[in-house]
Design a protein around this motif. Sequence first.
Motif, PDB file in Angstrom:
ATOM      1  N   ASN A 253       0.820  -1.220   0.000  1.00  0.00           N
ATOM      2  CA  ASN A 253       0.000   0.000   0.000  1.00  0.00           C
ATOM      3  C   ASN A 253       0.850   1.263   0.000  1.00  0.00           C
ATOM      4  O   ASN A 253       0.385   2.331   0.404  1.00  0.00           O
ATOM      5  N   ASP A 254       2.107   1.149  -0.436  1.00  0.00           N
ATOM      6  CA  ASP A 254       2.995   2.305  -0.549  1.00  0.00           C
ATOM      7  C   ASP A 254       3.295   2.552  -2.023  1.00  0.00           C
ATOM      8  O   ASP A 254       4.077   1.817  -2.642  1.00  0.00           O
ATOM      9  N   ASN A 255       2.682   3.582  -2.584  1.00  0.00           N
ATOM     10  CA  ASN A 255       2.832   3.864  -4.006  1.00  0.00           C
ATOM     11  C   ASN A 255       2.970   5.369  -4.195  1.00  0.00           C
ATOM     12  O   ASN A 255       1.981   6.100  -4.253  1.00  0.00           O
ATOM     13  N   THR A 256       4.204   5.840  -4.296  1.00  0.00           N
ATOM     14  CA  THR A 256       4.478   7.269  -4.357  1.00  0.00           C
ATOM     15  C   THR A 256       3.855   7.949  -5.569  1.00  0.00           C
ATOM     16  O   THR A 256       3.346   9.066  -5.469  1.00  0.00           O
ATOM     17  N   ASP A 257       3.900   7.296  -6.726  1.00  0.00           N
ATOM     18  CA  ASP A 257       3.408   7.936  -7.959  1.00  0.00           C
ATOM     19  C   ASP A 257       2.036   7.420  -8.392  1.00  0.00           C
ATOM     20  O   ASP A 257       1.710   7.422  -9.578  1.00  0.00           O
ATOM     21  N   GLU A 258       1.210   7.012  -7.420  1.00  0.00           N
ATOM     22  CA  GLU A 258      -0.109   6.474  -7.770  1.00  0.00           C
ATOM     23  C   GLU A 258      -0.960   7.496  -8.527  1.00  0.00           C
ATOM     24  O   GLU A 258      -1.634   7.147  -9.501  1.00  0.00           O
ATOM     25  N   SER A 259      -0.946   8.760  -8.118  1.00  0.00           N
ATOM     26  CA  SER A 259      -1.772   9.767  -8.800  1.00  0.00           C
ATOM     27  C   SER A 259      -1.343   9.943 -10.246  1.00  0.00           C
ATOM     28  O   SER A 259      -2.176  10.116 -11.142  1.00  0.00           O
ATOM     29  N   GLU A 260      -0.046   9.883 -10.486  1.00  0.00           N
ATOM     30  CA  GLU A 260       0.451  10.009 -11.859  1.00  0.00           C
ATOM     31  C   GLU A 260       0.079   8.776 -12.677  1.00  0.00           C
ATOM     32  O   GLU A 260      -0.284   8.883 -13.862  1.00  0.00           O
ATOM     33  N   GLU A 261       0.154   7.607 -12.079  1.00  0.00           N
ATOM     34  CA  GLU A 261      -0.233   6.383 -12.779  1.00  0.00           C
ATOM     35  C   GLU A 261      -1.721   6.402 -13.120  1.00  0.00           C
ATOM     36  O   GLU A 261      -2.122   5.950 -14.201  1.00  0.00           O
ATOM     37  N   ARG A 262      -2.532   6.912 -12.201  1.00  0.00           N
ATOM     38  CA  ARG A 262      -3.962   7.032 -12.490  1.00  0.00           C
ATOM     39  C   ARG A 262      -4.200   7.991 -13.648  1.00  0.00           C
ATOM     40  O   ARG A 262      -5.023   7.740 -14.535  1.00  0.00           O
ATOM     41  N   ARG A 263      -3.495   9.120 -13.623  1.00  0.00           N
ATOM     42  CA  ARG A 263      -3.675  10.119 -14.677  1.00  0.00           C
ATOM     43  C   ARG A 263      -3.306   9.559 -16.051  1.00  0.00           C
ATOM     44  O   ARG A 263      -3.995   9.808 -17.046  1.00  0.00           O
ATOM     45  N   LEU A 264      -2.237   8.781 -16.079  1.00  0.00           N
ATOM     46  CA  LEU A 264      -1.770   8.207 -17.346  1.00  0.00           C
ATOM     47  C   LEU A 264      -2.497   6.915 -17.707  1.00  0.00           C
ATOM     48  O   LEU A 264      -2.294   6.371 -18.792  1.00  0.00           O
ATOM     49  N   ARG A 265      -3.338   6.420 -16.778  1.00  0.00           N
ATOM     50  CA  ARG A 265      -4.080   5.178 -16.988  1.00  0.00           C
ATOM     51  C   ARG A 265      -3.154   4.005 -17.289  1.00  0.00           C
ATOM     52  O   ARG A 265      -3.363   3.224 -18.223  1.00  0.00           O
TER      53      ARG A 265
END
Length: 314
Positions: A253-265
């Motif tokens: 449950n540690d994901n630093t760039d999760e928001s960027e991964e979501r944005r890029l799908r």
Amino acid sequence: MPIKKAVLAAFVSFLILSCGNDDGPGFEVIPPRALSEVVIEDEAAIQEYLQTHFYNYEEFENPPADFDFRIKLDTIAGDNSGKRPLIDDVQSISIEVSSEDFELEDNETVTHTLYYLIAREGTGNTPTAADSTYIRYEGSLLTGVLFDGTGDYNWQYLPFFLRGYGQAITKFKAGSDIQVNPDGTTEITDSGIGVMFLPSGLAYFNGTPSGIPAYSPLIFKVSLGLYVEETDYDNDGIPSILEDLNGDGDVTNDNTDESEERRLRVPRLPNHIDPDDDGDGIPTRDEIIIDAQGNITFPDSDNDGIPDYLDIDS
């Protein structure tokens, strides 16, 4: 043709009317139960099991010549009525479980207790919950029904399995040398042997893999052979356990760039399996410094308090 069209029109009208029925599909969708409700039932079921069952402790205490060092569980009854119950031998770990872990929306954090028993202490060191282990295990329900197991030792990266299982393994010590038996199977000298009892909130909860009923507490008998110390699964230079940024013992449950991964799908990768933890296009290994002794330094080039490997703006 007119007859065929009339029949078709009638059929389409029937479908439209049917779809307009508010009754919905012919089955009921049951929402997941609350963690706080299920954990009470699980604790009661596990406690009852521990008080009414025993393991073959006498064989472990005085091993016969042909003993295979396998744990056997049985009910305290009849000829076994004088046996020592498991409750007298187990130890416990308390772990906070969030409803978000199972995508529940009730915003709960509930303490779960798992129980473990060490039948034979290994002679090696103890792995972390983020290490790769060489292990043999057997999984069953409290009813004794088997659902999984390995006949021989296999490599198992703990974060890819159940959270409670990985946490319990951190209480066992590994063995020493590998021995190959005449039948081709493997044995580990002085492996750590024991059993664990997991509430469903530290297992599959409402999931039903391999025919496991929803909300089932689970039992795992384990023999910990070896492990890779400071496992670095994604080979980014940082041992997986050090990628547990929130310190809860769970690297998934540690994901630093999760928001960027979501944005890029793109697939969302926790840091322990992501070679570029901050998603800035620069590999994590190139944003840290590892000296000749293996010590890691984490530069912070813009002095914002965030190390470069976790800072997309650095």
